[in-house]
Structures are given as C-alpha cells and as structure tokens.
Design a protein around this motif. Sequence first.
Motif, PDB file in Angstrom:
ATOM      1  N   ASP A 162       0.827  -1.212   0.000  1.00 37.43           N
ATOM      2  CA  ASP A 162       0.000   0.000   0.000  1.00 37.43           C
ATOM      3  C   ASP A 162       0.862   1.262   0.000  1.00 37.43           C
ATOM      4  OD1 ASP A 162      -2.220  -1.653   0.037  1.00 37.43           O
ATOM      5  OD2 ASP A 162      -2.658  -1.343   2.167  1.00 37.43           O
ATOM      6  N   LEU A 163       1.905   1.267   0.820  1.00 39.06           N
ATOM      7  CA  LEU A 163       2.815   2.410   0.848  1.00 39.06           C
ATOM      8  C   LEU A 163       3.550   2.559  -0.485  1.00 39.06           C
ATOM      9  CD1 LEU A 163       4.306   2.058   4.448  1.00 39.06           C
ATOM     10  CD2 LEU A 163       2.782   3.873   3.622  1.00 39.06           C
ATOM     11  N   LEU A 164       3.936   1.433  -1.062  1.00 41.64           N
ATOM     12  CA  LEU A 164       4.609   1.454  -2.373  1.00 41.64           C
ATOM     13  C   LEU A 164       3.695   2.065  -3.428  1.00 41.64           C
ATOM     14  CD1 LEU A 164       7.079   0.655  -4.108  1.00 41.64           C
ATOM     15  CD2 LEU A 164       5.959  -1.557  -4.456  1.00 41.64           C
ATOM     16  N   ILE A 165       2.441   1.685  -3.406  1.00 39.48           N
ATOM     17  CA  ILE A 165       1.476   2.252  -4.364  1.00 39.48           C
ATOM     18  C   ILE A 165       1.375   3.763  -4.180  1.00 39.48           C
ATOM     19  CG2 ILE A 165      -0.980   2.329  -4.977  1.00 39.48           C
ATOM     20  CD1 ILE A 165      -0.988  -0.760  -4.404  1.00 39.48           C
ATOM     21  N   VAL A 199       3.653   5.799  -2.995  1.00 40.10           N
ATOM     22  CA  VAL A 199       4.892   6.419  -3.467  1.00 40.10           C
ATOM     23  C   VAL A 199       4.924   6.448  -4.996  1.00 40.10           C
ATOM     24  CG1 VAL A 199       7.413   6.168  -3.554  1.00 40.10           C
ATOM     25  CG2 VAL A 199       6.208   5.896  -1.382  1.00 40.10           C
ATOM     26  N   VAL A 200       4.521   5.349  -5.632  1.00 36.94           N
ATOM     27  CA  VAL A 200       4.519   5.278  -7.100  1.00 36.94           C
ATOM     28  C   VAL A 200       3.524   6.285  -7.681  1.00 36.94           C
ATOM     29  CG1 VAL A 200       3.906   3.819  -9.070  1.00 36.94           C
ATOM     30  CG2 VAL A 200       5.363   2.913  -7.265  1.00 36.94           C
ATOM     31  N   VAL A 201       2.326   6.328  -7.126  1.00 36.88           N
ATOM     32  CA  VAL A 201       1.311   7.267  -7.633  1.00 36.88           C
ATOM     33  C   VAL A 201       1.797   8.705  -7.447  1.00 36.88           C
ATOM     34  CG1 VAL A 201      -1.025   8.155  -7.240  1.00 36.88           C
ATOM     35  CG2 VAL A 201      -0.633   5.691  -7.397  1.00 36.88           C
ATOM     36  N   SER A 202       2.417   8.997  -6.302  1.00 33.71           N
ATOM     37  CA  SER A 202       2.925  10.359  -6.101  1.00 33.71           C
ATOM     38  C   SER A 202       4.034  10.685  -7.094  1.00 33.71           C
ATOM     39  CB  SER A 202       3.415  10.557  -4.663  1.00 33.71           C
ATOM     40  OG  SER A 202       4.644   9.908  -4.441  1.00 33.71           O
ATOM     41  N   ALA A 203       4.858   9.697  -7.437  1.00 35.26           N
ATOM     42  CA  ALA A 203       5.917   9.931  -8.422  1.00 35.26           C
ATOM     43  C   ALA A 203       5.323  10.185  -9.804  1.00 35.26           C
ATOM     44  CB  ALA A 203       6.880   8.746  -8.455  1.00 35.26           C
ATOM     45  N   LEU A 204       4.284   9.427 -10.152  1.00 37.60           N
ATOM     46  CA  LEU A 204       3.643   9.614 -11.463  1.00 37.60           C
ATOM     47  C   LEU A 204       2.915  10.958 -11.556  1.00 37.60           C
ATOM     48  CD1 LEU A 204       2.225   6.010 -12.017  1.00 37.60           C
ATOM     49  CD2 LEU A 204       4.181   7.072 -13.179  1.00 37.60           C
ATOM     50  N   PHE A 206       4.431  16.035  -3.016  1.00 41.98           N
ATOM     51  CA  PHE A 206       5.197  14.897  -3.511  1.00 41.98           C
ATOM     52  C   PHE A 206       6.200  14.429  -2.460  1.00 41.98           C
ATOM     53  CE2 PHE A 206       9.341  13.676  -5.244  1.00 41.98           C
ATOM     54  CZ  PHE A 206       9.009  12.432  -5.758  1.00 41.98           C
ATOM     55  N   ARG A 207       6.962  15.359  -1.918  1.00 39.06           N
ATOM     56  CA  ARG A 207       7.990  15.006  -0.927  1.00 39.06           C
ATOM     57  C   ARG A 207       7.370  14.391   0.318  1.00 39.06           C
ATOM     58  NH1 ARG A 207      11.686  19.670  -1.242  1.00 39.06           N
ATOM     59  NH2 ARG A 207       9.951  20.180  -1.784  1.00 39.06           N
ATOM     60  N   LEU A 208       6.257  14.941   0.771  1.00 37.91           N
ATOM     61  CA  LEU A 208       5.570  14.415   1.958  1.00 37.91           C
ATOM     62  C   LEU A 208       5.152  12.963   1.734  1.00 37.91           C
ATOM     63  CD1 LEU A 208       4.357  15.019   4.774  1.00 37.91           C
ATOM     64  CD2 LEU A 208       2.249  15.629   3.582  1.00 37.91           C
ATOM     65  N   ILE A 209       4.539  12.684   0.592  1.00 31.50           N
ATOM     66  CA  ILE A 209       4.119  11.310   0.288  1.00 31.50           C
ATOM     67  C   ILE A 209       5.338  10.426   0.047  1.00 31.50           C
ATOM     68  CG2 ILE A 209       2.852   9.831  -1.329  1.00 31.50           C
ATOM     69  CD1 ILE A 209       0.978  12.262  -1.801  1.00 31.50           C
ATOM     70  N   HIS A 210       6.335  10.974  -0.620  1.00 24.17           N
ATOM     71  CA  HIS A 210       7.539  10.193  -0.934  1.00 24.17           C
ATOM     72  C   HIS A 210       8.288   9.774   0.330  1.00 24.17           C
ATOM     73  CE1 HIS A 210       9.537   8.835  -4.552  1.00 24.17           C
ATOM     74  NE2 HIS A 210      10.702   8.966  -3.927  1.00 24.17           N
ATOM     75  N   TRP A 211       8.113  10.529   1.397  1.00 23.73           N
ATOM     76  CA  TRP A 211       8.729  10.160   2.672  1.00 23.73           C
ATOM     77  C   TRP A 211       8.173   8.839   3.190  1.00 23.73           C
ATOM     78  CZ3 TRP A 211      12.403  12.071   6.158  1.00 23.73           C
ATOM     79  CH2 TRP A 211      13.127  13.175   5.690  1.00 23.73           C
ATOM     80  N   ALA A 212       7.069   8.373   2.645  1.00 21.68           N
ATOM     81  CA  ALA A 212       6.509   7.069   3.029  1.00 21.68           C
ATOM     82  C   ALA A 212       7.494   5.941   2.738  1.00 21.68           C
ATOM     83  CB  ALA A 212       5.184   6.813   2.308  1.00 21.68           C
ATOM     84  N   ALA A 213       8.430   6.179   1.832  1.00 18.87           N
ATOM     85  CA  ALA A 213       9.452   5.164   1.537  1.00 18.87           C
ATOM     86  C   ALA A 213      10.279   4.856   2.778  1.00 18.87           C
ATOM     87  CB  ALA A 213      10.347   5.624   0.394  1.00 18.87           C
ATOM     88  N   TYR A 214      10.448   5.849   3.643  1.00 19.15           N
ATOM     89  CA  TYR A 214      11.183   5.601   4.888  1.00 19.15           C
ATOM     90  C   TYR A 214      10.402   4.655   5.807  1.00 19.15           C
ATOM     91  CZ  TYR A 214      14.715   9.141   3.932  1.00 19.15           C
ATOM     92  OH  TYR A 214      15.748   9.854   3.388  1.00 19.15           O
ATOM     93  N   GLY A 215       9.088   4.615   5.684  1.00 15.81           N
ATOM     94  CA  GLY A 215       8.284   3.657   6.440  1.00 15.81           C
ATOM     95  C   GLY A 215       8.127   2.349   5.696  1.00 15.81           C
ATOM     96  N   LEU A 216       8.018   2.437   4.394  1.00 19.80           N
ATOM     97  CA  LEU A 216       7.836   1.248   3.551  1.00 19.80           C
ATOM     98  C   LEU A 216       8.980   0.259   3.731  1.00 19.80           C
ATOM     99  CD1 LEU A 216       7.162   1.531  -0.284  1.00 19.80           C
ATOM    100  CD2 LEU A 216       8.555  -0.247   0.692  1.00 19.80           C
TER     101      LEU A 216
END
Length: 189
Positions: free
Chosen positions: A104-107, A109-114, A124-134
């Motif tokens: 779910d976190l990967l999705i 991050v991917v959607v925010s990147a797209l 974008f950066r706020l959502i992309h920070w989810a990678a640190y949790g993912l």
Amino acid sequence: MSHEALTQALWAFGRGSGVAALVVSTVAVVVGIAARSGRAITLPRSGIAELHRGASLIACALVAIHVVTLLADPDAQLRLIDILVPFAADYRPLWLGLGTVAVDLLIAVVVSALLRHRLGPRVFRLIHWAAYGLWPVALVHALGTGTDAGRPWLLAIAGVCVVAVAGAVTWRAGANFTEFGRIQRRSVR
C-alpha cells in the motif's frame, strides 16, 4: 510441466522475487538519500537520480512478480483480499499484513511519483517520505513470513540491507549532509 513442478516454480519465483525486491529497494533507498545530497559521490547528480529511478522501477516490478506468483501458487493460499486489506490473511496475518502495508505504501509512493508535477514538490515530498516507512515494514515482513524466515542466508542479506540503510540514514541525519536545494540556494546568492 506437472502440477507439482509448476507449484514449486511459482513458490521459488515468489520467494526469490521477494528477496530480490528487498535488496533492490535497499539500493533505491540508499541511492535516493544520496540523490538528495546534490553531491556527485561517484556518479553525477543526474546519474544518481537515474539509478534511483531505475532501482525503484525494478523493485516495483519485483514486488509485482512476488505478489502475482504467490497469488497464482495454490500452496501459498494467498487471496486477493490478503493483498488489499492488511492483516486479513488466514496464514500469518501479522507478517502477511505487514507485506500488504508495504505494498500500500509502495502504491502511494509510485502514484505520487507519477503525479509529481500535478501534486507539487511539497506534497510529492511528503508522500515520498513514506518510503522511509515502507522499507522497514517490508524488511520485517521478509523476516517474519515465508519458508526462508530465519535462515542464515536471508538473515545475512537482511543484515547487509540494514547496515546500508542505517548508514545512509545516519549520513542523512548528520550535520555534514547538505540538501540539494540548500546547495542551489547558496550558489545563487
């Protein structure tokens, strides 16, 4: 190909792609941190950004292979709901649920990147920070589920991944880390 051979192949692809996804996502996290520094470590900044993007895409493909092959494997007993709803699985619900949370976190991050250009840099950066949790959620999932959990070779791979990410995060949190944006603003002045 016999049913048993097919099931063994699906199981091997499921396990292998999961471990490979952990390794490649470790590379993506470490290189992503390096990309934020704006410093040319061994590659120019654009090369580091491309390496991060490429590793991220490969990690996504490996996660997709991991999920699809385990869904197709009748012995894995993975249901579609198990990959959509965290902690709903009959088999090891905590460990499998963590995998679902990671997906779910990967999705996200991917959607925010797209949608990066439509979201703007802050969102974008706020959502992309989810990678640190993912990443740690995926690591715990890998260590807690599957037939290889606790095997020395998997623990060694996980250990190397932990050391790499911990080193990058320590560098990122250190006083000598300079964000790319700060480097640009200083050079403009």
